[in-house]
Design a protein around this motif. Structure first.
Motif, PDB file in Angstrom:
ATOM      1  N   THR A   1      -3.583  -1.826  -7.919  1.00  0.00           N
ATOM      2  CA  THR A   1      -3.111  -1.319  -6.631  1.00  0.00           C
ATOM      3  C   THR A   1      -3.987  -1.782  -5.477  1.00  0.00           C
ATOM      4  N   PHE A   2      -5.295  -1.583  -5.607  1.00  0.00           N
ATOM      5  CA  PHE A   2      -6.180  -1.869  -4.484  1.00  0.00           C
ATOM      6  C   PHE A   2      -6.665  -3.306  -4.473  1.00  0.00           C
ATOM      7  N   GLY A   3      -6.551  -4.013  -5.547  1.00  0.00           N
ATOM      8  CA  GLY A   3      -7.002  -5.394  -5.619  1.00  0.00           C
ATOM      9  C   GLY A   3      -5.994  -6.381  -5.068  1.00  0.00           C
ATOM     10  N   GLN A   4      -4.779  -5.938  -4.837  1.00  0.00           N
ATOM     11  CA  GLN A   4      -3.753  -6.846  -4.328  1.00  0.00           C
ATOM     12  C   GLN A   4      -4.007  -7.147  -2.867  1.00  0.00           C
ATOM     13  N   GLU A   5      -3.797  -8.418  -2.505  1.00  0.00           N
ATOM     14  CA  GLU A   5      -3.858  -8.758  -1.100  1.00  0.00           C
ATOM     15  C   GLU A   5      -2.533  -8.390  -0.470  1.00  0.00           C
ATOM     16  N   HIS A   6      -2.578  -8.140   0.817  1.00  0.00           N
ATOM     17  CA  HIS A   6      -1.348  -7.841   1.535  1.00  0.00           C
ATOM     18  C   HIS A   6      -0.483  -9.102   1.558  1.00  0.00           C
ATOM     19  N   THR A   7       0.785  -8.931   1.283  1.00  0.00           N
ATOM     20  CA  THR A   7       1.670 -10.094   1.268  1.00  0.00           C
ATOM     21  C   THR A   7       2.461 -10.230   2.557  1.00  0.00           C
ATOM     22  N   LYS A   8       2.457  -9.193   3.392  1.00  0.00           N
ATOM     23  CA  LYS A   8       3.171  -9.263   4.656  1.00  0.00           C
ATOM     24  C   LYS A   8       2.236  -8.810   5.778  1.00  0.00           C
ATOM     25  N   VAL A   9       2.367  -9.511   6.901  1.00  0.00           N
ATOM     26  CA  VAL A   9       1.650  -9.098   8.103  1.00  0.00           C
ATOM     27  C   VAL A   9       2.687  -8.875   9.199  1.00  0.00           C
ATOM     28  N   ILE A  10       2.392  -7.934  10.101  1.00  0.00           N
ATOM     29  CA  ILE A  10       3.384  -7.521  11.087  1.00  0.00           C
ATOM     30  C   ILE A  10       2.750  -7.384  12.471  1.00  0.00           C
ATOM     31  N   GLU A  11       3.560  -7.644  13.466  1.00  0.00           N
ATOM     32  CA  GLU A  11       3.195  -7.421  14.870  1.00  0.00           C
ATOM     33  C   GLU A  11       4.289  -6.579  15.488  1.00  0.00           C
ATOM     34  N   ARG A  12       3.927  -5.439  16.005  1.00  0.00           N
ATOM     35  CA  ARG A  12       4.930  -4.532  16.576  1.00  0.00           C
ATOM     36  C   ARG A  12       5.050  -4.662  18.094  1.00  0.00           C
TER      37      ARG A  12
ATOM     38  N   LYS B   1      17.663 -25.812  33.924  1.00  0.00           N
ATOM     39  CA  LYS B   1      18.518 -26.060  32.754  1.00  0.00           C
ATOM     40  C   LYS B   1      17.727 -25.871  31.453  1.00  0.00           C
ATOM     41  N   THR B   2      16.425 -26.148  31.526  1.00  0.00           N
ATOM     42  CA  THR B   2      15.533 -25.983  30.378  1.00  0.00           C
ATOM     43  C   THR B   2      14.486 -24.926  30.722  1.00  0.00           C
ATOM     44  N   ILE B   3      14.303 -23.997  29.811  1.00  0.00           N
ATOM     45  CA  ILE B   3      13.376 -22.880  30.002  1.00  0.00           C
ATOM     46  C   ILE B   3      12.185 -23.048  29.056  1.00  0.00           C
ATOM     47  N   SER B   4      10.999 -22.826  29.565  1.00  0.00           N
ATOM     48  CA  SER B   4       9.785 -22.868  28.754  1.00  0.00           C
ATOM     49  C   SER B   4       9.503 -21.460  28.213  1.00  0.00           C
ATOM     50  N   VAL B   5       9.299 -21.363  26.908  1.00  0.00           N
ATOM     51  CA  VAL B   5       9.062 -20.072  26.253  1.00  0.00           C
ATOM     52  C   VAL B   5       7.682 -20.088  25.589  1.00  0.00           C
ATOM     53  N   ASP B   6       6.872 -19.084  25.878  1.00  0.00           N
ATOM     54  CA  ASP B   6       5.559 -18.907  25.246  1.00  0.00           C
ATOM     55  C   ASP B   6       5.612 -17.681  24.353  1.00  0.00           C
ATOM     56  N   PHE B   7       4.872 -17.721  23.250  1.00  0.00           N
ATOM     57  CA  PHE B   7       4.814 -16.563  22.355  1.00  0.00           C
ATOM     58  C   PHE B   7       3.418 -16.393  21.794  1.00  0.00           C
ATOM     59  N   ARG B   8       3.104 -15.154  21.460  1.00  0.00           N
ATOM     60  CA  ARG B   8       1.825 -14.811  20.829  1.00  0.00           C
ATOM     61  C   ARG B   8       2.022 -13.541  20.009  1.00  0.00           C
ATOM     62  N   PHE B   9       1.653 -13.630  18.743  1.00  0.00           N
ATOM     63  CA  PHE B   9       1.755 -12.485  17.831  1.00  0.00           C
ATOM     64  C   PHE B   9       0.416 -12.330  17.106  1.00  0.00           C
ATOM     65  N   GLU B  10      -0.091 -11.127  17.078  1.00  0.00           N
ATOM     66  CA  GLU B  10      -1.292 -10.811  16.304  1.00  0.00           C
ATOM     67  C   GLU B  10      -0.842  -9.930  15.148  1.00  0.00           C
ATOM     68  N   CYS B  11      -0.617 -10.570  14.014  1.00  0.00           N
ATOM     69  CA  CYS B  11      -0.043  -9.883  12.856  1.00  0.00           C
ATOM     70  C   CYS B  11      -1.135  -9.318  11.961  1.00  0.00           C
ATOM     71  N   ALA B  12      -1.023  -8.036  11.690  1.00  0.00           N
ATOM     72  CA  ALA B  12      -1.978  -7.317  10.837  1.00  0.00           C
ATOM     73  C   ALA B  12      -1.269  -6.940   9.531  1.00  0.00           C
ATOM     74  N   PRO B  13      -2.036  -6.602   8.482  1.00  0.00           N
ATOM     75  CA  PRO B  13      -1.409  -6.225   7.204  1.00  0.00           C
ATOM     76  C   PRO B  13      -0.376  -5.129   7.351  1.00  0.00           C
ATOM     77  N   TYR B  14       0.705  -5.306   6.659  1.00  0.00           N
ATOM     78  CA  TYR B  14       1.832  -4.363   6.670  1.00  0.00           C
ATOM     79  C   TYR B  14       1.728  -3.484   5.444  1.00  0.00           C
ATOM     80  N   GLU B  15       1.792  -2.193   5.658  1.00  0.00           N
ATOM     81  CA  GLU B  15       1.739  -1.239   4.544  1.00  0.00           C
ATOM     82  C   GLU B  15       3.167  -0.786   4.232  1.00  0.00           C
ATOM     83  N   ASP B  16       3.603  -0.967   2.996  1.00  0.00           N
ATOM     84  CA  ASP B  16       4.953  -0.533   2.583  1.00  0.00           C
ATOM     85  C   ASP B  16       5.089   0.963   2.625  1.00  0.00           C
TER      86      ASP B  16
END
Length: 181
Positions: free
Chosen positions: A15-26, A166-181
């Motif tokens: 249980t505790f030795g598993q690495e997180h498999t998903k990270v999330i940014e809310r 006609k063309t739009i510039s899009v910037d993004f930034r996500f700081e994803c942390a471990p997701y707890e099921d």
């Protein structure tokens, strides 16, 4: 009692030795910029949900269109009512994969993110160059890409065509942390 100790140790390791498999940014950040000689339009959205599956490199992003903040209230009103029609199409969604992503690498890596972006009832395939930086268990994804307004069948009245690029510039930034099921 002694027979339960090996079971408990095995359970803890599994249980505790598993690495997180998903990270999330809310509260991811997405902004866009439209440059014209008549007027510049910039908007920011800090209510973007993003999730990355570290095992597969899968990525999914969802953002509420009416959460974009503009300099002028009238721009926001026009954006939501006339252009993206956020009452009919409330979300924009990206689903794809990070190509050759190695979540074990420390530091920074530049990767291509391929997937489908859906907005205003239209879906287009995108390839985006993204910078991914690992800081312990946090993954920071950032980048910039260009998108064509016409690809998403957003109607711009001829009278206002000079005000919106006609063309739009899009910037993004996500700081994803471990997701707890």
């Amino acid at each position: 009692m002694n027979k339960l100790i090996p079971f408990f140790v095995l359970f803890c390791l599994c249980t505790f030795g598993q690495e997180h498999t998903k990270v999330i940014e809310r509260q991811g950040h997405v902004s866009f910029f439209s440059y014209t000689s008549v007027e510049h339009i910039k908007a920011e959205n800090n209510q973007v949900l993003g999730i990355v599956d570290l095992q597969t490199g899968g990525i999914a992003i969802s953002m509420l269109m009416n959460a974009f903040i503009f300099e002028k209230a009238l721009m926001r009103e026009h954006f939501n009512e006339s252009y993206v029609e956020s009452d009919i199409y409330p979300k924009a969604i990206f689903e794809g994969n990070i190509v050759d992503f190695d979540p074990a690498l420390s530091g920074e890596q530049t990767r291509i993110v391929k997937g489908n972006f859906s907005m205003h009832g239209e879906t287009k395939q995108l390839e985006i160059k993204a910078k991914i930086e690992r800081r312990e268990q946090i993954y920071v994804l950032s980048g910039t890409f260009e998108t064509v307004v016409q690809d998403y069948k957003i109607k711009i009245p001829p009278l206002l065509a000079g005000n919106i690029a006609k063309t739009i510039s899009v910037d993004f930034r996500f700081e994803c942390a471990p997701y707890e099921d």
